[in-house]
Design a protein around this motif. Sequence first.
Motif, PDB file in Angstrom:
ATOM      1  N   TYR A 105      -9.426  -0.204   7.359  1.00  0.00           N
ATOM      2  CA  TYR A 105      -9.092   0.937   6.504  1.00  0.00           C
ATOM      3  C   TYR A 105     -10.066   2.048   6.854  1.00  0.00           C
ATOM      4  O   TYR A 105     -11.279   1.834   6.837  1.00  0.00           O
ATOM      5  CB  TYR A 105      -9.236   0.530   5.037  1.00  0.00           C
TER       6      TYR A 105
ATOM      7  N   ASN B 201      -2.010   8.266   5.392  1.00  0.00           N
ATOM      8  CA  ASN B 201      -1.903   9.287   4.340  1.00  0.00           C
ATOM      9  C   ASN B 201      -2.644  10.518   4.833  1.00  0.00           C
ATOM     10  O   ASN B 201      -3.838  10.440   5.136  1.00  0.00           O
ATOM     11  CB  ASN B 201      -2.568   8.805   3.037  1.00  0.00           C
TER      12      ASN B 201
ATOM     13  N   PRO C  91     -14.041  16.409  -0.395  1.00  0.00           N
ATOM     14  CA  PRO C  91     -13.801  16.592  -1.833  1.00  0.00           C
ATOM     15  C   PRO C  91     -13.249  17.965  -2.198  1.00  0.00           C
ATOM     16  O   PRO C  91     -12.872  18.191  -3.338  1.00  0.00           O
ATOM     17  CB  PRO C  91     -15.174  16.360  -2.458  1.00  0.00           C
TER      18      PRO C  91
ATOM     19  N   TRP D  98     -16.737  12.112 -11.732  1.00  0.00           N
ATOM     20  CA  TRP D  98     -18.109  12.644 -11.690  1.00  0.00           C
ATOM     21  C   TRP D  98     -18.129  13.990 -12.436  1.00  0.00           C
ATOM     22  O   TRP D  98     -17.060  14.533 -12.734  1.00  0.00           O
ATOM     23  CB  TRP D  98     -18.593  12.804 -10.243  1.00  0.00           C
TER      24      TRP D  98
ATOM     25  N   ALA E  15      -7.566  14.788   2.778  1.00  0.00           N
ATOM     26  CA  ALA E  15      -7.800  13.430   3.263  1.00  0.00           C
ATOM     27  C   ALA E  15      -6.980  13.077   4.486  1.00  0.00           C
ATOM     28  O   ALA E  15      -5.896  13.617   4.723  1.00  0.00           O
ATOM     29  CB  ALA E  15      -7.494  12.439   2.141  1.00  0.00           C
TER      30      ALA E  15
ATOM     31  N   ARG F 164       2.120   1.267  -6.689  1.00  0.00           N
ATOM     32  CA  ARG F 164       0.837   1.977  -6.614  1.00  0.00           C
ATOM     33  C   ARG F 164      -0.022   1.850  -7.876  1.00  0.00           C
ATOM     34  O   ARG F 164      -1.199   1.542  -7.800  1.00  0.00           O
ATOM     35  CB  ARG F 164       1.070   3.456  -6.275  1.00  0.00           C
TER      36      ARG F 164
ATOM     37  N   GLN G  46      -0.601  13.453  -6.216  1.00  0.00           N
ATOM     38  CA  GLN G  46      -1.350  12.546  -7.089  1.00  0.00           C
ATOM     39  C   GLN G  46      -2.452  13.294  -7.845  1.00  0.00           C
ATOM     40  O   GLN G  46      -3.069  14.209  -7.313  1.00  0.00           O
ATOM     41  CB  GLN G  46      -1.985  11.414  -6.265  1.00  0.00           C
TER      42      GLN G  46
ATOM     43  N   PHE H 271      -0.040  14.740  -0.034  1.00  0.00           N
ATOM     44  CA  PHE H 271      -0.140  14.196   1.324  1.00  0.00           C
ATOM     45  C   PHE H 271       1.163  13.525   1.749  1.00  0.00           C
ATOM     46  O   PHE H 271       1.906  13.029   0.895  1.00  0.00           O
ATOM     47  CB  PHE H 271      -1.301  13.194   1.412  1.00  0.00           C
TER      48      PHE H 271
ATOM     49  N   PHE I 255       0.836  -1.210   0.000  1.00  0.00           N
ATOM     50  CA  PHE I 255       0.000   0.000   0.000  1.00  0.00           C
ATOM     51  C   PHE I 255       0.867   1.255   0.000  1.00  0.00           C
ATOM     52  O   PHE I 255       0.553   2.245  -0.649  1.00  0.00           O
ATOM     53  CB  PHE I 255      -0.915  -0.006   1.232  1.00  0.00           C
TER      54      PHE I 255
ATOM     55  N   GLU J  27      -3.976   0.731  -8.069  1.00  0.00           N
ATOM     56  CA  GLU J  27      -4.847   1.913  -8.037  1.00  0.00           C
ATOM     57  C   GLU J  27      -5.549   2.057  -9.382  1.00  0.00           C
ATOM     58  O   GLU J  27      -4.899   2.057 -10.420  1.00  0.00           O
ATOM     59  CB  GLU J  27      -4.019   3.186  -7.789  1.00  0.00           C
TER      60      GLU J  27
ATOM     61  N   LEU K 225      -8.208  17.533  -3.047  1.00  0.00           N
ATOM     62  CA  LEU K 225      -8.864  16.676  -2.053  1.00  0.00           C
ATOM     63  C   LEU K 225      -8.162  16.863  -0.721  1.00  0.00           C
ATOM     64  O   LEU K 225      -6.946  17.061  -0.685  1.00  0.00           O
ATOM     65  CB  LEU K 225      -8.716  15.201  -2.426  1.00  0.00           C
TER      66      LEU K 225
HETATM   67  O1  14H Z   1      -6.235   4.963  -0.112  1.00  0.00           O
HETATM   68  C1  14H Z   1      -6.223   4.768  -1.305  1.00  0.00           C
HETATM   69  N1  14H Z   1      -5.247   5.229  -2.103  1.00  0.00           N
HETATM   70  C2  14H Z   1      -4.106   5.960  -1.627  1.00  0.00           C
HETATM   71  C3  14H Z   1      -2.936   5.662  -2.515  1.00  0.00           C
HETATM   72  O2  14H Z   1      -3.138   6.124  -3.825  1.00  0.00           O
HETATM   73  C4  14H Z   1      -4.349   7.464  -1.620  1.00  0.00           C
HETATM   74  C5  14H Z   1      -5.455   7.864  -0.713  1.00  0.00           C
HETATM   75  C6  14H Z   1      -5.718   9.351  -0.745  1.00  0.00           C
HETATM   76  C7  14H Z   1      -6.885   9.792  -1.356  1.00  0.00           C
HETATM   77  C8  14H Z   1      -7.140  11.153  -1.425  1.00  0.00           C
HETATM   78  C9  14H Z   1      -6.230  12.063  -0.892  1.00  0.00           C
HETATM   79  C10 14H Z   1      -5.073  11.600  -0.262  1.00  0.00           C
HETATM   80  C11 14H Z   1      -4.825  10.245  -0.197  1.00  0.00           C
HETATM   81  O3  14H Z   1      -5.225   7.430   0.602  1.00  0.00           O
HETATM   82  C12 14H Z   1      -7.336   3.995  -1.986  1.00  0.00           C
HETATM   83  C13 14H Z   1      -8.380   4.966  -2.322  1.00  0.00           C
HETATM   84  C14 14H Z   1      -9.609   4.342  -2.891  1.00  0.00           C
HETATM   85  C15 14H Z   1     -10.415   5.479  -3.435  1.00  0.00           C
HETATM   86  C16 14H Z   1     -11.857   5.198  -3.566  1.00  0.00           C
HETATM   87  C17 14H Z   1     -12.525   6.382  -4.256  1.00  0.00           C
HETATM   88  C18 14H Z   1     -13.480   7.062  -3.356  1.00  0.00           C
HETATM   89  C19 14H Z   1     -14.045   8.270  -4.003  1.00  0.00           C
HETATM   90  C20 14H Z   1     -14.824   9.108  -3.029  1.00  0.00           C
HETATM   91  C21 14H Z   1     -14.053  10.262  -2.465  1.00  0.00           C
HETATM   92  C22 14H Z   1     -13.940  11.330  -3.468  1.00  0.00           C
HETATM   93  C23 14H Z   1     -14.015  12.689  -2.922  1.00  0.00           C
HETATM   94  C24 14H Z   1     -14.155  13.669  -4.058  1.00  0.00           C
END
Ligand code: 14H
Length: 253
Positions: free
Chosen positions: A208, A158, A214, A128, A177, A97, A122, A137, A91, A101, A175
């Motif tokens: 997880y 992250n 967003p 959408w 997160a 990655r 990233q 991050f 991960f 991904e 984003l």
């Molecule tokens: O955790 C996941 N991926 C990591 C490694 O790429 C990055 C992630 C992250 C995401 C956003 C910002 C920083 C870090 O931790 C797996 C992610 C799976 C994603 C599923 C998609 C969900 C979409 C809904 C959220 C969208 C908000 C606009």
Amino acid sequence: TITDATIVSTSNDDSLVIKDKHRLSDDVERIVQEHLKYVSEDVSHGWDLIHQDGEMKVYRREVEENGIVVDPLKCFHTIKGVTGHELCQYFWEFQYRMDWETTLDSTKIIEVLDPDTMVFFQVHKRVWPAAQRDSCFWSHIRCISNSEEDQPTWLVVNYTTSHPLAPIKSPQVRLVANVALICETIICEPPLNPQDIKRENIQCKLTYVAFVNPGGWVPSAALRGVAKREYPRFLKRFTSYVIEQTRNKPILF
Ligand code: 14H
């Protein structure tokens, strides 16, 4: 010498590790501790089970901030034949990655803060009818030994940060997160000699958690629909990938 600029912790084999601090060390420490506390809180109140497939369970809590959906997400899974160290390594490490991904256009490392902490930039796939998203991050991997007998807990966090090498360029939206993958290895019917442990004797309990904002308005129903589809998809694809990658390799405890 141990100074304010060093962190002392224990490694996988209980030996002392001394690390230099960096500008984000205190942040990393605080967020890691928050996740370790949060991981054991249960999901019996206020959480909806939005997906279940065998051992995989995905829960979320519907939360909006200023009309923006920021639903916290919590997933549990049990994976046979892999360790927490293996899951966290695949991960965390940049080189794997893009193999698992499916929601990214690109990923790059923009800073190495220490051997366990990188800053990533990233670009996310547009999923959408809204502006494309990017993210910046720090990503930190850690092993925490609980006791002499138990397998250590492994985790990756992250957490969004700003960075001079990753300015926000409109119309792209950033984003925000705070995500953690927390893994505990279980040895089932352990053979007398630890050297004889096979992949069939191990499984891993994975948690997880994701708090993702967003970064701008997205229609609630669309966003919730994407999350409901994409998180289970990620868990399935990522865990299958690690099983496949480790199948014929020595077990990484
Ligand atoms: O955790 C996941 N991926 C990591 C490694 O790429 C990055 C992630 C992250 C995401 C956003 C910002 C920083 C870090 O931790 C797996 C992610 C799976 C994603 C599923 C998609 C969900 C979409 C809904 C959220 C969208 C908000 C606009």
